[in-house]
Design a protein around this motif. Structure first.
Motif, PDB file in Angstrom:
ATOM      1  N   ASP A 136       0.881  -1.167   0.000  1.00  0.00           N
ATOM      2  CA  ASP A 136       0.000   0.000   0.000  1.00  0.00           C
ATOM      3  C   ASP A 136       0.915   1.212   0.000  1.00  0.00           C
ATOM      4  O   ASP A 136       1.954   1.195  -0.643  1.00  0.00           O
ATOM      5  CB  ASP A 136      -0.955  -0.024   1.211  1.00  0.00           C
ATOM      6  CG  ASP A 136      -0.219  -0.326   2.513  1.00  0.00           C
ATOM      7  OD1 ASP A 136       1.029  -0.258   2.528  1.00  0.00           O
ATOM      8  OD2 ASP A 136      -0.887  -0.632   3.524  1.00  0.00           O
ATOM      9  N   ARG A 137       0.596   2.243   0.743  1.00  0.00           N
ATOM     10  CA  ARG A 137       1.476   3.409   0.780  1.00  0.00           C
ATOM     11  C   ARG A 137       2.759   3.158   1.559  1.00  0.00           C
ATOM     12  O   ARG A 137       3.635   4.015   1.636  1.00  0.00           O
ATOM     13  CB  ARG A 137       0.699   4.615   1.347  1.00  0.00           C
ATOM     14  CG  ARG A 137      -0.187   5.279   0.291  1.00  0.00           C
ATOM     15  CD  ARG A 137      -0.870   6.501   0.837  1.00  0.00           C
ATOM     16  NE  ARG A 137      -2.107   6.164   1.535  1.00  0.00           N
ATOM     17  CZ  ARG A 137      -2.974   7.066   1.989  1.00  0.00           C
ATOM     18  NH1 ARG A 137      -2.721   8.356   1.831  1.00  0.00           N
ATOM     19  NH2 ARG A 137      -4.066   6.689   2.607  1.00  0.00           N
ATOM     20  N   PRO A 158      18.569 -11.711   5.177  1.00  0.00           N
ATOM     21  CA  PRO A 158      17.243 -11.102   5.031  1.00  0.00           C
ATOM     22  C   PRO A 158      16.295 -11.918   4.157  1.00  0.00           C
ATOM     23  O   PRO A 158      16.730 -12.683   3.286  1.00  0.00           O
ATOM     24  CB  PRO A 158      17.566  -9.772   4.348  1.00  0.00           C
ATOM     25  CG  PRO A 158      18.761 -10.092   3.490  1.00  0.00           C
ATOM     26  CD  PRO A 158      19.549 -11.136   4.235  1.00  0.00           C
ATOM     27  N   VAL A 159      15.011 -11.756   4.417  1.00  0.00           N
ATOM     28  CA  VAL A 159      13.939 -12.266   3.565  1.00  0.00           C
ATOM     29  C   VAL A 159      12.950 -11.117   3.434  1.00  0.00           C
ATOM     30  O   VAL A 159      12.467 -10.596   4.441  1.00  0.00           O
ATOM     31  CB  VAL A 159      13.230 -13.489   4.184  1.00  0.00           C
ATOM     32  CG1 VAL A 159      12.075 -13.933   3.291  1.00  0.00           C
ATOM     33  CG2 VAL A 159      14.207 -14.643   4.401  1.00  0.00           C
ATOM     34  N   VAL A 160      12.659 -10.681   2.210  1.00  0.00           N
ATOM     35  CA  VAL A 160      11.702  -9.589   2.009  1.00  0.00           C
ATOM     36  C   VAL A 160      10.303 -10.177   1.892  1.00  0.00           C
ATOM     37  O   VAL A 160      10.056 -11.046   1.052  1.00  0.00           O
ATOM     38  CB  VAL A 160      12.037  -8.760   0.755  1.00  0.00           C
ATOM     39  CG1 VAL A 160      10.983  -7.673   0.541  1.00  0.00           C
ATOM     40  CG2 VAL A 160      13.418  -8.131   0.886  1.00  0.00           C
ATOM     41  N   VAL A 161       9.399  -9.709   2.755  1.00  0.00           N
ATOM     42  CA  VAL A 161       8.018 -10.194   2.758  1.00  0.00           C
ATOM     43  C   VAL A 161       7.094  -9.048   2.357  1.00  0.00           C
ATOM     44  O   VAL A 161       6.998  -8.038   3.054  1.00  0.00           O
ATOM     45  CB  VAL A 161       7.618 -10.725   4.148  1.00  0.00           C
ATOM     46  CG1 VAL A 161       6.210 -11.317   4.098  1.00  0.00           C
ATOM     47  CG2 VAL A 161       8.621 -11.772   4.638  1.00  0.00           C
ATOM     48  N   LEU A 162       6.428  -9.203   1.221  1.00  0.00           N
ATOM     49  CA  LEU A 162       5.501  -8.181   0.722  1.00  0.00           C
ATOM     50  C   LEU A 162       4.083  -8.586   1.100  1.00  0.00           C
ATOM     51  O   LEU A 162       3.525  -9.531   0.554  1.00  0.00           O
ATOM     52  CB  LEU A 162       5.644  -8.041  -0.799  1.00  0.00           C
ATOM     53  CG  LEU A 162       7.050  -7.686  -1.304  1.00  0.00           C
ATOM     54  CD1 LEU A 162       7.073  -7.634  -2.829  1.00  0.00           C
ATOM     55  CD2 LEU A 162       7.527  -6.362  -0.718  1.00  0.00           C
ATOM     56  N   THR A 163       3.513  -7.882   2.073  1.00  0.00           N
ATOM     57  CA  THR A 163       2.174  -8.202   2.561  1.00  0.00           C
ATOM     58  C   THR A 163       1.103  -7.471   1.752  1.00  0.00           C
ATOM     59  O   THR A 163       1.400  -6.586   0.953  1.00  0.00           O
ATOM     60  CB  THR A 163       2.039  -7.829   4.044  1.00  0.00           C
ATOM     61  OG1 THR A 163       2.245  -6.412   4.184  1.00  0.00           O
ATOM     62  CG2 THR A 163       3.087  -8.556   4.871  1.00  0.00           C
ATOM     63  N   LYS A 164      -0.149  -7.850   1.973  1.00  0.00           N
ATOM     64  CA  LYS A 164      -1.317  -7.206   1.340  1.00  0.00           C
ATOM     65  C   LYS A 164      -1.282  -7.342  -0.172  1.00  0.00           C
ATOM     66  O   LYS A 164      -1.663  -6.426  -0.923  1.00  0.00           O
ATOM     67  CB  LYS A 164      -1.393  -5.720   1.744  1.00  0.00           C
ATOM     68  CG  LYS A 164      -1.298  -5.503   3.257  1.00  0.00           C
ATOM     69  CD  LYS A 164      -1.273  -4.044   3.638  1.00  0.00           C
ATOM     70  CE  LYS A 164      -0.992  -3.872   5.124  1.00  0.00           C
ATOM     71  NZ  LYS A 164      -0.977  -2.460   5.551  1.00  0.00           N
ATOM     72  N   ALA A 165      -0.808  -8.495  -0.655  1.00  0.00           N
ATOM     73  CA  ALA A 165      -0.730  -8.733  -2.096  1.00  0.00           C
ATOM     74  C   ALA A 165      -2.111  -8.727  -2.739  1.00  0.00           C
ATOM     75  O   ALA A 165      -2.233  -8.492  -3.955  1.00  0.00           O
ATOM     76  CB  ALA A 165      -0.036 -10.069  -2.363  1.00  0.00           C
TER      77      ALA A 165
END
Length: 369
Positions: A136-137, A158-165
């Protein structure tokens, strides 16, 4: 509770209860060198107003710090994730850490003092760090670069987690964009609605593994913890619709025993990603610039104005984005400042800093003339 004699009898095999909390061969070796007497070993689950919630795998109880810990060097004070020596309800010492995730104390980055030199410990003895970013923003590539640099600087994975897909029909494009700046880093799209990404993240939460989550308020860390646990264990708040900023839901750093066998730590939202000390985080986060630098004409090229600079050439051809290079330079300056603060007086550092600014302005004036 596990006693001293049990562990010393065979330091190569820790009790099963400790293994479940993350004990491994590293701590076996550390324990073998300890001569101090102590009653029990436990792990700090959370720090609460000067008290420590600890666990030995069978039970949890609150402990207070021994007087000498209160007056010791700040780096010796227990943090969430530490293995500590316990005498009844008193923490008497800390087992040497495998690693520590820390940042510069908020409030001084960008001021006249430059990058801060005061450390704020987040967690210790980690196997991975989930950098959580909402689609989101909250989504910001430059901020992700800082998080990656911070994690690498601490020697962590690190592991990048992109939520709210679920907010986007083409969420895959966000993953592809992050992969252009997070080389070799797992990038996972998640959604609470359909459980997307859960199986990918569970591989990092196997028996004995410890993971910490970092990210802005409202990025979805608590919601992610609930999804991975399979139940509502963390309270959540909605993001403000007027300003797009999240509200602090998590107020205490606490290790949660997960059904997958590992441990997960939620964290209060981070507003300012400041560095505590110089390291190799920038080089690890900007590997493509490091590779290009090897082709520069001069070995000490700063990638700002030198002839034969392969990095500047890549910017001109579109191979490297100008914003990416500027982000690299900005963090390199912060790291250099930290290094200088440790070897020079504060007055000298400030003088050299403003000399650099004056030269930069002069250079810009000549270009625009």
């Amino acid at each position: 509770m596990t006693n001293h004699k049990e562990l010393q009898a065979d330091t190569s095999v820790a009790p099963t209860t400790l293994l479940k909390l993350g004990w491994d061969n590293h701590f076996d070796r550390q324990l073998a060198t300890i001569t101090t007497t102590y009653a029990h070993i436990a792990r700090v689950i959370s720090v609460q107003r000067g008290l420590f919630l600890v666990s030995d795998g069978n039970s949890e109880w609150l402990c207070s710090p021994a007087g000498r810990l209160l007056h010791s060097h700040k780096g010796d004070y227990p943090v969430t994730g530490d293995w500590v020596f316990i005498d009844d309800t008193v923490v008497t010492g800390v087992l040497p850490r495998k690693n520590i995730l820390s940042r510069g104390e908020a409030g001084s980055r960008g001021g006249r003092t430059g990058a801060t030199t005061r450390e704020q410990a987040i967690a210790s003895n980690l196997d991975a760090v989930f950098i959580v970013c909402g689609l989101d923003r909250d989504f910001n590539i430059r901020r992700l670069e800082r998080y990656l640099t911070l994690v690498y600087n601490c020697g962590l994975s690190p592991v990048v987690v992109l939520t709210k897909a679920d907010l986007h029909e083409d969420s895959e494009s966000f993953r592809m964009e992050v992969e252009t700046i997070a080389f070799g880093v797992p990038v996972v799209l998640t959604s609470m609605l359909d459980g997307r990404g859960r199986s990918e993240l569970e591989s990092h939460l196997g028996g004995g593994q410890t993971v910490a989550m970092v990210g802005s308020s409202g990025a979805g860390k608590s919601t992610l913890a609930n999804m991975l646990y399979g139940n509502d264990i963390q309270s959540t708040n909605a993001v403000s619709s007027s300003v797009g900023k999240g509200r602090h839901t998590t107020t205490v750093r606490e290790l949660i025993r997960m059904p997958q066998g590992g441990m997960l730590m939620d964290n209060p939202g981070i507003r300012e990603i400041a560095f505590h000390e110089d390291g190799h985080g920038v080089e690890s986060a900007f590997t493509e610039i490091q590779e290009l630098a090897e082709k520069c004409r001069f070995a000490d090229c700063t990638h700002q104005h030198e002839p034969g600079c392969a990095v500047l050439c890549a910017v001109e051809t579109g191979e490297l984005l100008p914003d990416r290079l500027e982000s690299y330079h900005k963090m390199k300056r912060e790291m250099q400042y930290l290094s200088d603060r440790r070897s020079k007086s504060a007055d000298r550092v400030e003088k050299e800093r403003w000399q650099y600014v004056a030269l930069l302005k002069k250079s810009m004036y000549k270009k625009n003339k």
